[in-house]
Design an enzyme around this catalytic site. Structure first.
Site, PDB file in Angstrom:
ATOM      1  CB  ALA A  55     -65.318 -29.445-116.592  1.00  0.00           C
ATOM      2  CB  CYS A  61     -61.816 -35.454-102.672  1.00  0.00           C
ATOM      3  SG  CYS A  61     -61.004 -34.230-104.392  1.00  0.00           S
ATOM      4  CD  GLU A  63     -60.577 -38.233 -99.718  1.00  0.00           C
ATOM      5  OE1 GLU A  63     -59.272 -38.084 -99.702  1.00  0.00           O
ATOM      6  OE2 GLU A  63     -60.926 -37.031-100.732  1.00  0.00           O
ATOM      7  CB  CYS A  96     -56.380 -33.535-102.707  1.00  0.00           C
ATOM      8  SG  CYS A  96     -57.512 -33.193-102.206  1.00  0.00           S
TER       9      CYS A  96
END
Length: 140
Positions: A55, A61, A63, A96
């Site tokens: 999902a 991420c 980070e 991101c």
């Protein structure tokens, strides 16, 4: 520590920890492994890696896994000193937008070293996320 130079040996332990995190990435869908390592103000290093999920929105991420691990170890806002993000991508990969926002919760500014097998480049969180939304916005 001297973090103004991306080639400085001050980064070596963080880069090594980020590559170790990279080795543990769970990326069966994208095959895009990311490792991260952060330096806490007291000198402790905390690594993270991306963790994907079938999902996709449930994925995390590298980070943010490093931030979560550091918070679980007691890190508070203002105690984040530096971050390294590593990939094997030919282009250096910055955090991101969501990760930039989470990083801004723990540091007003932050040196961020982006690394692949051939290059390094140094950025600051303020350059990557100008005008971050922070507690200052909530408190007027």
């Amino acid at each position: 520590m001297y973090f103004n130079d991306p080639q400085s040996h001050a980064w070596d332990a963080l880069v090594e920890a980020a590559w170790q995190g990279w080795e543990h990435a769970h990326a069966p869908y994208s095959k895009f492994h990311v490792g991260a390592a952060l330096l806490r103000a007291g000198g402790g290093i905390v690594a993270g890696c991306n963790v994907e999920n079938a999902a996709y929105p449930s994925s995390l991420c590298a980070e943010r896994t490093a931030i979560c691990a550091a918070v679980a170890q007691g890190m508070k806002p203002g105690e984040l000193s530096a971050l390294v993000v590593v990939t094997e991508a030919p282009t250096l990969t910055p955090p991101c937008g969501a990760c930039r926002q989470v990083l801004a919760e723990f540091a007003d500014d932050l040196p961020i070293l982006l690394v692949n097998r051939h290059h390094r480049t140094l950025h600051s969180l303020a350059d990557l996320l100008p005008h971050a939304f922070t507690v200052r916005n909530l408190n007027g």
